[in-house]
Design a protein around this motif. Structure first.
Motif, PDB file in Angstrom:
ATOM      1  N   ARG A 267       0.933  -1.219  -0.118  1.00 32.94           N
ATOM      2  CA  ARG A 267      -0.071   0.163  -0.054  1.00 32.94           C
ATOM      3  C   ARG A 267       0.905   1.293  -0.133  1.00 32.94           C
ATOM      4  O   ARG A 267       0.500   2.300  -0.592  1.00 32.94           O
ATOM      5  N   VAL A 268       2.114   1.189   0.536  1.00 33.52           N
ATOM      6  CA  VAL A 268       3.059   2.553   0.680  1.00 33.52           C
ATOM      7  C   VAL A 268       4.415   1.556   0.013  1.00 33.52           C
ATOM      8  O   VAL A 268       4.837   1.009   0.820  1.00 33.52           O
ATOM      9  N   PRO A 269       4.914   2.175  -1.212  1.00 37.33           N
ATOM     10  CA  PRO A 269       6.074   1.762  -1.749  1.00 37.33           C
ATOM     11  C   PRO A 269       7.311   2.163  -0.919  1.00 37.33           C
ATOM     12  O   PRO A 269       7.394   3.235  -0.286  1.00 37.33           O
ATOM     13  N   GLY A 270       8.214   1.275  -0.845  1.00 39.59           N
ATOM     14  CA  GLY A 270       9.570   1.543  -0.236  1.00 39.59           C
ATOM     15  C   GLY A 270      10.271   2.795  -0.567  1.00 39.59           C
ATOM     16  O   GLY A 270      11.140   3.388   0.286  1.00 39.59           O
ATOM     17  N   VAL A 271      10.052   3.468  -1.796  1.00 42.12           N
ATOM     18  CA  VAL A 271      10.668   4.301  -2.144  1.00 42.12           C
ATOM     19  C   VAL A 271      10.321   5.725  -1.606  1.00 42.12           C
ATOM     20  O   VAL A 271      10.961   6.725  -1.395  1.00 42.12           O
ATOM     21  N   LEU A 272       9.072   5.491  -0.598  1.00 36.07           N
ATOM     22  CA  LEU A 272       8.548   6.744  -0.056  1.00 36.07           C
ATOM     23  C   LEU A 272       9.038   6.656   1.558  1.00 36.07           C
ATOM     24  O   LEU A 272       8.959   7.489   2.422  1.00 36.07           O
ATOM     25  N   ILE A 273       9.846   5.338   2.176  1.00 37.99           N
ATOM     26  CA  ILE A 273       9.970   5.412   3.392  1.00 37.99           C
ATOM     27  C   ILE A 273      11.445   5.249   3.626  1.00 37.99           C
ATOM     28  O   ILE A 273      12.320   4.641   3.037  1.00 37.99           O
ATOM     29  N   ASP A 274      11.711   6.227   4.637  1.00 35.36           N
ATOM     30  CA  ASP A 274      13.304   6.502   5.309  1.00 35.36           C
ATOM     31  C   ASP A 274      13.578   5.292   6.150  1.00 35.36           C
ATOM     32  O   ASP A 274      14.975   4.794   6.176  1.00 35.36           O
ATOM     33  N   HIS A 275      12.789   5.139   7.384  1.00 39.10           N
ATOM     34  CA  HIS A 275      13.208   4.366   8.230  1.00 39.10           C
ATOM     35  C   HIS A 275      12.029   3.546   8.829  1.00 39.10           C
ATOM     36  O   HIS A 275      10.667   3.856   8.543  1.00 39.10           O
ATOM     37  N   ILE A 276      12.216   2.442   9.450  1.00 40.84           N
ATOM     38  CA  ILE A 276      11.480   1.363   9.807  1.00 40.84           C
ATOM     39  C   ILE A 276      11.812   1.275  11.340  1.00 40.84           C
ATOM     40  O   ILE A 276      12.869   0.978  11.630  1.00 40.84           O
ATOM     41  N   VAL A 277      10.574   1.192  12.045  1.00 36.34           N
ATOM     42  CA  VAL A 277      10.929   0.769  13.623  1.00 36.34           C
ATOM     43  C   VAL A 277       9.843  -0.338  13.841  1.00 36.34           C
ATOM     44  O   VAL A 277       8.870  -0.404  13.367  1.00 36.34           O
ATOM     45  N   VAL A 278      10.564  -1.294  14.482  1.00 37.63           N
ATOM     46  CA  VAL A 278       9.644  -2.782  14.624  1.00 37.63           C
ATOM     47  C   VAL A 278       9.049  -2.388  15.923  1.00 37.63           C
ATOM     48  O   VAL A 278       9.734  -2.607  16.926  1.00 37.63           O
ATOM     49  N   ASP A 279       7.779  -2.802  16.346  1.00 37.85           N
ATOM     50  CA  ASP A 279       7.197  -3.011  17.620  1.00 37.85           C
ATOM     51  C   ASP A 279       6.294  -4.326  17.542  1.00 37.85           C
ATOM     52  O   ASP A 279       5.230  -4.151  17.013  1.00 37.85           O
ATOM     53  N   PRO A 280       6.774  -5.437  17.825  1.00 39.46           N
ATOM     54  CA  PRO A 280       5.932  -6.705  17.517  1.00 39.46           C
ATOM     55  C   PRO A 280       4.805  -6.723  18.488  1.00 39.46           C
ATOM     56  O   PRO A 280       3.753  -7.524  18.324  1.00 39.46           O
ATOM     57  N   ASP A 281       4.651  -5.800  19.348  1.00 38.67           N
ATOM     58  CA  ASP A 281       3.467  -5.829  20.301  1.00 38.67           C
ATOM     59  C   ASP A 281       2.496  -4.806  20.104  1.00 38.67           C
ATOM     60  O   ASP A 281       1.337  -4.424  20.735  1.00 38.67           O
ATOM     61  N   GLN A 282       2.571  -4.305  18.934  1.00 38.57           N
ATOM     62  CA  GLN A 282       1.685  -2.973  18.417  1.00 38.57           C
ATOM     63  C   GLN A 282       0.089  -3.629  18.762  1.00 38.57           C
ATOM     64  O   GLN A 282      -0.014  -4.720  17.873  1.00 38.57           O
ATOM     65  N   LEU A 283      -0.809  -2.926  19.001  1.00 34.86           N
ATOM     66  CA  LEU A 283      -2.411  -3.428  19.045  1.00 34.86           C
ATOM     67  C   LEU A 283      -2.873  -3.171  17.604  1.00 34.86           C
ATOM     68  O   LEU A 283      -2.429  -2.026  16.959  1.00 34.86           O
ATOM     69  N   GLN A 284      -3.760  -3.875  17.271  1.00 32.63           N
ATOM     70  CA  GLN A 284      -4.496  -3.728  16.009  1.00 32.63           C
ATOM     71  C   GLN A 284      -5.395  -2.503  16.109  1.00 32.63           C
ATOM     72  O   GLN A 284      -5.460  -1.737  15.250  1.00 32.63           O
ATOM     73  N   THR A 285      -6.066  -2.567  17.283  1.00 28.76           N
ATOM     74  CA  THR A 285      -6.749  -1.258  17.500  1.00 28.76           C
ATOM     75  C   THR A 285      -7.105  -1.531  19.169  1.00 28.76           C
ATOM     76  O   THR A 285      -6.371  -2.184  19.854  1.00 28.76           O
ATOM     77  N   THR A 286      -7.885  -0.374  19.759  1.00 35.53           N
ATOM     78  CA  THR A 286      -7.984  -0.420  21.154  1.00 35.53           C
ATOM     79  C   THR A 286      -8.312  -1.626  21.909  1.00 35.53           C
ATOM     80  O   THR A 286      -9.040  -2.202  21.556  1.00 35.53           O
ATOM     81  N   GLN A 287      -7.270  -2.308  22.645  1.00 37.32           N
ATOM     82  CA  GLN A 287      -7.526  -3.364  23.628  1.00 37.32           C
ATOM     83  C   GLN A 287      -7.716  -4.505  22.867  1.00 37.32           C
ATOM     84  O   GLN A 287      -8.686  -5.378  23.060  1.00 37.32           O
ATOM     85  N   THR A 288      -7.320  -4.428  21.520  1.00 46.01           N
ATOM     86  CA  THR A 288      -7.472  -5.705  20.438  1.00 46.01           C
ATOM     87  C   THR A 288      -6.137  -5.898  20.071  1.00 46.01           C
ATOM     88  O   THR A 288      -5.661  -5.264  19.016  1.00 46.01           O
ATOM     89  N   PRO A 289      -5.287  -6.908  20.513  1.00 46.47           N
ATOM     90  CA  PRO A 289      -4.139  -7.423  19.793  1.00 46.47           C
ATOM     91  C   PRO A 289      -4.282  -7.778  18.557  1.00 46.47           C
ATOM     92  O   PRO A 289      -3.553  -7.391  17.688  1.00 46.47           O
ATOM     93  N   TYR A 290      -5.425  -8.608  18.251  1.00 47.19           N
ATOM     94  CA  TYR A 290      -5.567  -9.021  16.687  1.00 47.19           C
ATOM     95  C   TYR A 290      -6.834  -9.752  16.709  1.00 47.19           C
ATOM     96  O   TYR A 290      -7.081 -10.893  17.365  1.00 47.19           O
ATOM     97  N   ASP A 291      -7.396  -9.355  15.470  1.00 47.73           N
ATOM     98  CA  ASP A 291      -8.786 -10.123  15.228  1.00 47.73           C
ATOM     99  C   ASP A 291      -8.493 -10.212  13.506  1.00 47.73           C
ATOM    100  O   ASP A 291      -8.864  -9.340  13.075  1.00 47.73           O
ATOM    101  N   PRO A 292      -8.674 -11.453  13.215  1.00 46.00           N
ATOM    102  CA  PRO A 292      -8.382 -11.652  11.998  1.00 46.00           C
ATOM    103  C   PRO A 292      -9.676 -11.074  11.063  1.00 46.00           C
ATOM    104  O   PRO A 292      -9.562 -10.858   9.649  1.00 46.00           O
ATOM    105  N   ALA A 293     -11.065 -10.972  11.639  1.00 46.50           N
ATOM    106  CA  ALA A 293     -12.113 -10.579  10.857  1.00 46.50           C
ATOM    107  C   ALA A 293     -12.070  -9.346  10.488  1.00 46.50           C
ATOM    108  O   ALA A 293     -12.558  -8.760   9.740  1.00 46.50           O
ATOM    109  N   ILE A 294     -11.354  -8.481  11.480  1.00 48.55           N
ATOM    110  CA  ILE A 294     -11.177  -6.815  11.423  1.00 48.55           C
ATOM    111  C   ILE A 294     -10.306  -6.608  10.116  1.00 48.55           C
ATOM    112  O   ILE A 294     -10.785  -5.730   9.435  1.00 48.55           O
ATOM    113  N   SER A 295      -9.271  -7.341   9.749  1.00 49.90           N
ATOM    114  CA  SER A 295      -8.395  -7.227   8.570  1.00 49.90           C
ATOM    115  C   SER A 295      -8.885  -7.936   7.523  1.00 49.90           C
ATOM    116  O   SER A 295      -8.406  -7.809   6.628  1.00 49.90           O
ATOM    117  N   GLY A 296     -10.002  -8.509   7.474  1.00 53.79           N
ATOM    118  CA  GLY A 296     -10.695  -9.269   6.375  1.00 53.79           C
ATOM    119  C   GLY A 296     -10.170 -10.304   6.015  1.00 53.79           C
ATOM    120  O   GLY A 296     -10.359 -11.027   4.809  1.00 53.79           O
TER     121      GLY A 296
END
Length: 528
Positions: free
Chosen positions: A236-265
């Motif tokens: 959705r965003v090509p790498g030519v636009l990205i300068d730096h990447i920060v990895v957070d393996p614990d980022q929540l999908q949304t509020t109080q929701t680690p991951y719900d595959p139905a939300i992401s289709g």
């Protein structure tokens, strides 16, 4: 050279006085680890200082994702432009950003979300700014507040212009030196995919605005993958636009929701797994709102009572006859409630928010179901600010964009705040009247202009637990009354302004206030 850096290294890239654009919708898609690192650096070093931050929808909430509150430190923030702000119950301590707004330690502006995305698009293309009619005759209009939220917001960010013989609002483009966006995966070249995200939001537009003007783009992601392993159609965003990447393996999908595959289709939930609301007054209101809909419509839905309408259609066997469209980008499916609001399960499509707002601003959809805090004698609505309790409101978000040209709007809410109500035998009873009138002579803040709606021929309905009103040229017109409600005592005498009464006044169906499904069919327009 690797693009991978730590959150602390990302924070060190931000210099005093910079303009920083942040992609987020409350907890959805919030790059919280990077924002936390910026706040931590300021605490340790006193830098960066005097930032201007841009938040097209919102960043953070009061339920576990702090977002902008990481930055809400006097000296760090100088100016904030946001579609909305974290909000919370009146009994809670206000979010830190609201405390700064209240004491004028930051210049704060509430700018409609669609216009915020438009500002980024114009900056990316190096055009001068946004010419729009969205916001005319509302708090956005410089003849009113001009989006300013406090006295510190003394610089004009919007002007009234005459173009081709018509009035327009003009927002000069704002160029970000830093864009902080979020995705799920990044490869080593910086290509971004969003497979676990509930929305794309406007990360591409924000990245373009920074990149095209010599700025820096930082992407927070859940994981890094090898080059060549991401499918090009998924990026959705090509790498030519990205300068730096920060990895957070614990980022929540949304509020109080680690991951719900139905939300992401990634999966579809069985319809039987969605709870339908128990009978109460809010459900009765949502049922009456649903009666305004027609088979085949595309309908926008907002936070509040109207968010329950999709569940009403599920219960009535009418799911799929209306396609729901929400500002974060989901099309179809079942919009979610509470902490997951802004996401949908079983969506047919997810489009970037800027394109969804183009759809809304142009009035291409059939109806919008929204809430109200106040309604005045002109039919104007306030959802964005209460004078006595400003921090319990989030601001306008996409409300002003959505209502600007909507063909039909159904506002819903309680007639008075704080009333004690009960249901019995298909009737509503007021056990104790509310102390705060929501039907007033003049609203505290004009989020929607009734006068402009009349000029444009918009179809406006207001649904409460005790009556239904329509916007007519002369003002508010009571067209229906609930069973058990006395017109004079419970409606006219409780309004803070004069209400007209239709000579064809009807009684709302008793079935709305009873426990069993009401037999609704959208084939003929919500008939019961």
């Amino acid at each position: 050279m690797t693009k991978l850096i730590t959150a602390a290294e990302a924070a060190n890239l931000i210099k005093d006085g910079m303009t920083v654009s942040v992609s987020s919708s409350s907890g959805l898609g919030c790059p919280d680890a990077v924002l936390a690192a910026i706040g931590a650096r300021f605490e340790a070093e006193g830098h960066p200082r005097d930032l201007t931050t841009l938040h097209p929808i919102a960043a953070g909430d009061m339920w576990g994702i702090k977002g902008i509150d990481h930055l809400a430190k006097p000296g760090l923030l100088k100016t904030v432009l946001a579609g909305s702000y974290p909000s919370g119950p009146s009994s809670a301590e206000p979010p830190l950003i609201w405390q700064m707004i209240a004491d004028n330690s930051v210049a704060a502006y509430n700018v409609p979300s669609g216009i915020m995305f438009d500002i980024h698009r114009e900056a990316a293309a190096k055009r001068p700014g946004v010419l729009t009619k969205v916001g005319l005759d509302t708090f956005v209009d410089p003849r009113q507040q001009g989006c300013a939220m406090n006295e510190a917001a003394s610089d004009a960010i919007v002007r009234l212009e005459n173009f081709d013989g018509q009035e327009w609002l003009y927002f000069p483009a704002i160029v970000p030196q830093i864009a902080i966006i979020r995705a799920t995966s990044a490869d080593e070249r910086g290509n971004l995919t969003y497979e676990h995200e509930g929305a794309y939001l406007g990360g591409l537009d924000q990245a373009l605005a920074a990149r095209n003007n010599g700025g820096i783009v930082i992407a927070q992601v859940k994981r890094m993958v090898e080059n060549g392993t991401l499918k090009p159609h998924d990026v959705r965003v090509p790498g030519v636009l990205i300068d730096h990447i920060v990895v957070d393996p614990d980022q929540l999908q949304t509020t109080q929701t680690p991951y719900d595959p139905a939300i992401s289709g990634e999966i579809f939930r069985p319809l039987s797994t969605f709870r339908t609301p128990a009978l109460d007054v809010q459900k009765a209101i949502a049922r009456r709102v649903a009666m305004e809909l027609h088979d085949g419509w595309a309908v926008n839905i907002g936070f509040g009572i109207s968010a329950n309408v999709p569940r009403i259609l599920l219960e009535e066997g009418q799911h799929g006859k209306v396609t729901w469209v929400i500002e974060q980008g989901a099309v179809g499916g079942v919009p979610l409630l509470d902490f997951k609001f802004g996401c949908s399960s079983n969506a047919e499509a997810i489009v970037p928010s800027p394109y969804q707002f183009t759809y809304f601003q142009g009035g291409g959809f059939d109806a919008s179901l929204l809430s109200f805090l106040q309604i005045d004698r002109h039919g104007s609505v306030n959802v964005s600010r209460l004078a006595v309790r400003p921090h319990v409101t989030a601001g306008c978000g996409g409300f002003v964009d959505i209502t600007a040209r909507a063909k039909k709007i159904v506002f819903s809410g309680f007639f008075n705040a704080g009333a004690k109500l009960s249901l019995a035998d298909g009737r509503i009873r007021i056990d104790k009247e509310g102390k705060v009138r929501k039907i007033v002579d003049e609203v505290d803040h004009i989020s929607f202009s009734g006068r402009r709606a009349i000029e444009q021929g918009q179809d406006i309905t207001y649904v409460t637990e005790r009556c239904v009103m329509k916007l007519a040229p002369q003002g508010l017109l009571v067209t229906e009354i609930a069973p058990g409600i006395d017109l004079e005592r419970d409606v006219l005498a409780q309004a803070g302004t004069t209400l007209a009464v239709s000579p064809h006044l009807k009684t709302m169906p008793a079935a709305l206030y009873q426990g069993q499904p009401i037999g609704m069919s959208l084939d003929g327009g919500g008939n019961v």
